[in-house]
Design an enzyme around this catalytic site. Sequence first.
Site: not given
Ligand code: APR
Length: 311
Positions: A13, A15, A34, A176
């Site tokens: 979300n 990214g 990702d 934060h």
């Molecule tokens: N390398 C690359 N991407 C990864 C990895 C990794 N090792 N591990 C997880 N991901 C990806 C997941 O596949 C997922 O698509 O990170 C993405 C995270 O996306 P969401 O689950 O939608 O989370 P999001 O709401 O984007 O939040 C991401 O930001 O605000 C902070 O607390 C929140 O820590 C969280 C981060």
Amino acid sequence: MARQKITVVGAGNVGATAAQRIVEKQLADVVLVDIVEGFAKGKALDMMQSAATEGFDTKIIGSETYEETNDSDVIIVTAGIARKPGMSRDDLLATNAKIVTSVVEQTVERSPNAVYVIVSNPLDAMTFLAWKKSGLPAERVVGMAGVLDSSRYACFIAEEAKCSIKDVRAMVLGGHGDSMVPVPEYSTVNGIPIEQLLSKETIEKINERTKHGGAEIVKYLKTGSAYYAPSASAVAMAEAILLDSNRLVPACAYVNGEYGLNDVYCGVPVILNKNGVEKIIEIELRDESNDALHKSANDVRELCDKILTAV
Ligand code: APR
């Protein structure tokens, strides 16, 4: 001149929305990475197919690997898991620590001149960890949250003061987390301190709402956490870095001596430019805000100590 390049790690979300904002602003080309196979590629392709309609020339590609990220100017790290209802940001510590470590290890040599903007939570501890793992000078690793928390505060100030958000300047310092520090004495509507416009009770109410601004959204969404405002904040920081614009914003920076704090990452006012954190600005705080900043920095320090044992 070749267009500048931003790598966004994590195509979830935060990214993907950050990537969309960057290409639509034509700020830089984007490499979206990702770990889930095809996820970033699919989103990048979808975004490219909006270029004709939106009218942008910037390019975005997606990948599961890091080859394409070489020589990025900015790396925005959003990889990790997000909060669910009832979870604090700190509950994400162990999982996200491993993820952020692996992201830094895979990017740092490929982009020796990049500035990192960390978004993964718990934010201050992840920024500290990214700095430790990268071996970079601290000014090149900065965390996002001050801009986000201040924009939440600004939103509530505009609502209560019944004025245009364009005239609001709001400041939130510290970590934060629940102990973040809204600073009313440096929050204004076009230079007028909010304390001349809002009652003490109203300010107290919006201070509390700001501190729990992320949790309020998690409660509504149920399956994830906020991303429109977080992505906007990360992109605003990337823009200040790429355009070398010397923006003065609250951001999570390495503090060592300033504000009487030592060897900790936490939210303070900084000048942001092509070097990353060019300078920390020390402002005079009321005793109440200063005490709260120290308490918040202590909370961050405890997490940082834990984190070094978690990875
Ligand atoms: N390398 C690359 N991407 C990864 C990895 C990794 N090792 N591990 C997880 N991901 C990806 C997941 O596949 C997922 O698509 O990170 C993405 C995270 O996306 P969401 O689950 O939608 O989370 P999001 O709401 O984007 O939040 C991401 O930001 O605000 C902070 O607390 C929140 O820590 C969280 C981060």
